[in-house]
Design an enzyme around this catalytic site. Structure first.
Site, PDB file in Angstrom:
ATOM      1  CB  ALA A   1      -1.030  -0.199   1.162  1.00  0.00           C
TER       2      ALA A   1
ATOM      3  N   GLY B   1       0.758  -4.955   0.834  1.00  0.00           N
ATOM      4  CA  GLY B   1      -0.352  -4.896  -0.046  1.00  0.00           C
ATOM      5  C   GLY B   1      -0.185  -5.661  -1.391  1.00  0.00           C
TER       6      GLY B   1
ATOM      7  CD  GLU C   1      -2.237  -7.383   2.995  1.00  0.00           C
ATOM      8  OE1 GLU C   1      -1.702  -6.430   2.481  1.00  0.00           O
ATOM      9  OE2 GLU C   1      -2.840  -7.413   3.850  1.00  0.00           O
TER      10      GLU C   1
ATOM     11  CD  GLU D   1       1.418  -5.434   5.741  1.00  0.00           C
ATOM     12  OE1 GLU D   1       2.681  -6.328   6.012  1.00  0.00           O
ATOM     13  OE2 GLU D   1       0.983  -5.375   4.761  1.00  0.00           O
TER      14      GLU D   1
END
Ligand code: CAA
Length: 262
Positions: free
Chosen positions: A68, A113, A116, A136
């Site tokens: 992200a 992300g 993911e 993260e």
């Protein structure tokens, strides 16, 4: 919608779609605009009755998706972060819910992300340069686009917890050993390997492929007995299709089947 951060292309007379996250300057990091574009593109693929397989990859030679977008996340309040996580989660769920097989072609960093996004695909082919991780906790946050859930389901609770709580990144060979990826190939062969697999899928009965995916995916959320009921129902459903008659007739007539998805 004109895309600024992704590219949606089609190959093999539209049967194979290729979705590329295209922000190489930020190593393809996912900001809200990119997630919105991904949601739009995935909805288009979902509505395309002629689609047989989707390949998902990242632009450039360094990254699949490096996570992200940290500069976009830094100023977020709790509620804004909640909405951002929900937006990302909806994209991952939309990928997972696509009726056709979705293959991640991981060409470099697949972090946070990005890991993911790869996990939301049905399986992963990695280049030898790929690097996977959920870093993260280095930023003081947990994974937020489904990593705690899908990684544990795919490689097991203990292995997922080790990777998530230490933020340790793993190379393609370890990812292969852990069952995170299905295949590892040299970088220059990654797209061809993905296309080769997508062509194999495209040559099969499209309804059979779609209901097989549904049976496996939905069945994993059921107990074994109910999963088998689902399979039996979908098996019987397939017998009402012209593809079923064609597939079996072609076998008995010793010729290749010509499926038309009806
Ligand atoms: N968000 C925003 N920008 C990013 C980014 C990210 N996740 N990852 C890389 N970039 C940017 C860098 O800031 C840099 O931009 P500038 O050129 O403007 O400085 C550019 O991409 C190139 O990156 P680096 O110079 O850092 O490249 P490198 O080769 O030295 O390092 C890397 C590569 C190891 C992947 C490193 O960029 C990195 O650690 N990135 C962050 C990885 C990460 O922590 N991902 C998880 C994010 S949190 C998350 O994803 C939450 C969630 O689950 C929803």
């Amino acid at each position: 919608m004109t895309y600024q951060n992704i590219i949606l292309e089609h190959a093999e007379a539209g049967q194979i779609s290729v979705l590329t996250v295209n922000r190489p300057k930020a190593l393809n990091a996912l900001n809200a605009a990119t997630l919105d574009e991904l949601a739009h593109a995935i909805a288009r693929v979902a509505e395309d009755a002629g689609a047989r397989a989707l390949l998902v990859t990242g632009a450039g030679d360094k990254a699949f998706v490096a996570g992200a977008d940290i500069s976009a996340m830094r100023p977020m309040s709790t509620l804004e972060a909640h909405a951002f996580s929900e937006k990302g989660t909806r994209v991952m769920q939309a990928i997972e819910a696509l009726p056709i097989p979705v293959i991640a072609l991981v060409n470099g960093y697949a972090l946070g992300g990005g890991c993911e996004l790869a996990l939301a695909c049905d399986w992963i082919i990695a280049s030898e340069r790929a690097l996977f991780g959920q870093p993260e906790v280095n930023l003081g946050i947990p994974p937020g686009f489904g990593g705690t859930q899908r990684l544990a389901r795919l490689i097991g609770r203990a292995r997922a917890l080790e990777l998530i709580t230490t933020a340790r990144s793993i190379k393609a060979d370890e990812a292969l050993r852990l069952g995170l990826v299905n295949h590892v190939v040299p970088g220059e062969q990654l797209m061809e390997k993905g296309l080769e697999m997508a062509r194999l899928i495209a040559a099969k009965g499209p309804i059979a492929v779609r209901v097989s995916k549904q049976a496996v995916q939905r069945g994993l959320d059921l107990d074994l007995a109910n999963g088998c009921v689902l399979e039996t129902t979908l098996f019987a459903f397939a017998f009402g299709t012209a593809d079923c008659k064609e597939g079996m007739t072609a076998f008995l007539e010793k010729r290749p089947a010509k499926f038309d998805g009806k």
